[in-house]
Write a protein that holds these residues in place. Sequence first.
Motif, short mmCIF file in Angstrom:
data_model
loop_
_atom_site.label_atom_id
_atom_site.label_comp_id
_atom_site.label_asym_id
_atom_site.label_seq_id
_atom_site.Cartn_x
_atom_site.Cartn_y
_atom_site.Cartn_z
N THR A 1 0.83 -1.20 0.00
CA THR A 1 0.00 0.00 0.00
C THR A 1 0.86 1.25 0.00
O THR A 1 0.58 2.21 -0.73
N ASP B 1 -7.40 -3.87 -0.68
CA ASP B 1 -6.95 -4.27 0.64
C ASP B 1 -8.10 -4.09 1.64
O ASP B 1 -8.59 -2.98 1.83
N SER C 1 -6.12 0.64 4.62
CA SER C 1 -4.94 1.43 4.97
C SER C 1 -4.74 2.61 4.02
O SER C 1 -4.09 3.59 4.37
N ASP D 1 -3.38 -1.53 -5.91
CA ASP D 1 -2.76 -2.05 -4.69
C ASP D 1 -3.54 -3.30 -4.32
O ASP D 1 -4.68 -3.23 -3.91
MG LIG Z 1 -1.93 -2.89 2.10
#
Ligand SMILES: [Mg+2]
Length: 320
Positions: free
Chosen positions: A23, A46, A50, A147
Amino acid sequence: MLLALARSRRVVFVGGKGGVGKTSVSAALALARARDGARVLLVSTDPAHSLGHIWDARLGDEPVRVLTHGDGCVDAVELDPHATIEAHFATVAGTMTAMLPERLHPAARQHLEQAKTAPGSHESAVLERIATLIESHLDSHDLIVVDTAPSGHTLRLLALPEQLTSWTESLLASRDRSERFAAAARSLVGRGDEPAPADAQLRRTLIARRDRFALLRGLVTDPARTAFVVVGIAERLPVAESVEVVRQLGELGIDPAAVVVNRRSPADAGALLAARREQEERHLQRLREATAGIPLTQIPLLPVDLAGSEALAMLADHLA
Ligand SMILES: [Mg+2]
Ligand SMILES: Nc1ncnc2c1ncn2[C@@H]1O[C@H](COP(=O)(O)OP(=O)(O)OP(=O)(O)O)[C@@H](O)[C@H]1O
């Protein structure tokens, strides 16, 4: 080096095992390109949210602008896997209802409920959403950075377009057959051969879906447009995991464009870290041997938490 790579591609997938810095690297790459003046879409799959933390913004399923820099910008999306899978199954349920006679609807609904928890459903739902995002933002954005969640999922994610494309193809083919049959039957009883509107709608949905996956598959396997970056750290197990990710990508016909070794210990900040660096060197050697031919970028351990533009800029400096 990583930045040069991102400058020459339309899509960059950032993958690797949990907690290694995917990330952070994705966000730093997006920031660096935005400072170039590029319009960047940053997509996170994710589940830990985050990305929102890094930009100090509430992110969701639709892009939110988290950075503007001259002509450049970063728009970020954080896919909620749960909401994505619910939305996906609602669409699939609609499609199935349109395709099946009413007496089969309860069974179809039951089947779908079970399918929701089946292995792969989560990924296919998230993949479909990523495909939609890529499809709808390739024109408006210069770069799309994805990501990804820890690698097992990612790899399945990349293998999926193929499977889903062929599934949709066969569904379309069987629709074609039944449509021809229905048209023949209608013409026999003299009711014209116009397909029912629901049929046409369904066909459009299926074709759009097929085209979306074909686009994604074509894009993902085209090294001129897409790069896959494997992030890891120089420790024994993580190196083995990076090597495994590279091998699995190879099996899918994807050559990683870069391997990143994050959080390298400094040589000049005390005996402890110097000793760690020595140790890392050995693991790094093994990684180099196993990934020969793939450019390797190293990022030092930074003194700060990677949140906010300033901290990200520190990381971005090491990507150039
Ligand atoms: Mg991550
Ligand atoms: N080079 C670095 N120096 C210092 N801290 C770092 C560095 N890279 C990442 N971190 C920190 O390590 C932690 C994990 O990073 P990050 O969240 O980017 O990993 P991830 O691979 O995305 O994790 P997950 O698999 O959970 O999604 C974060 O707290 C981040 O701030």
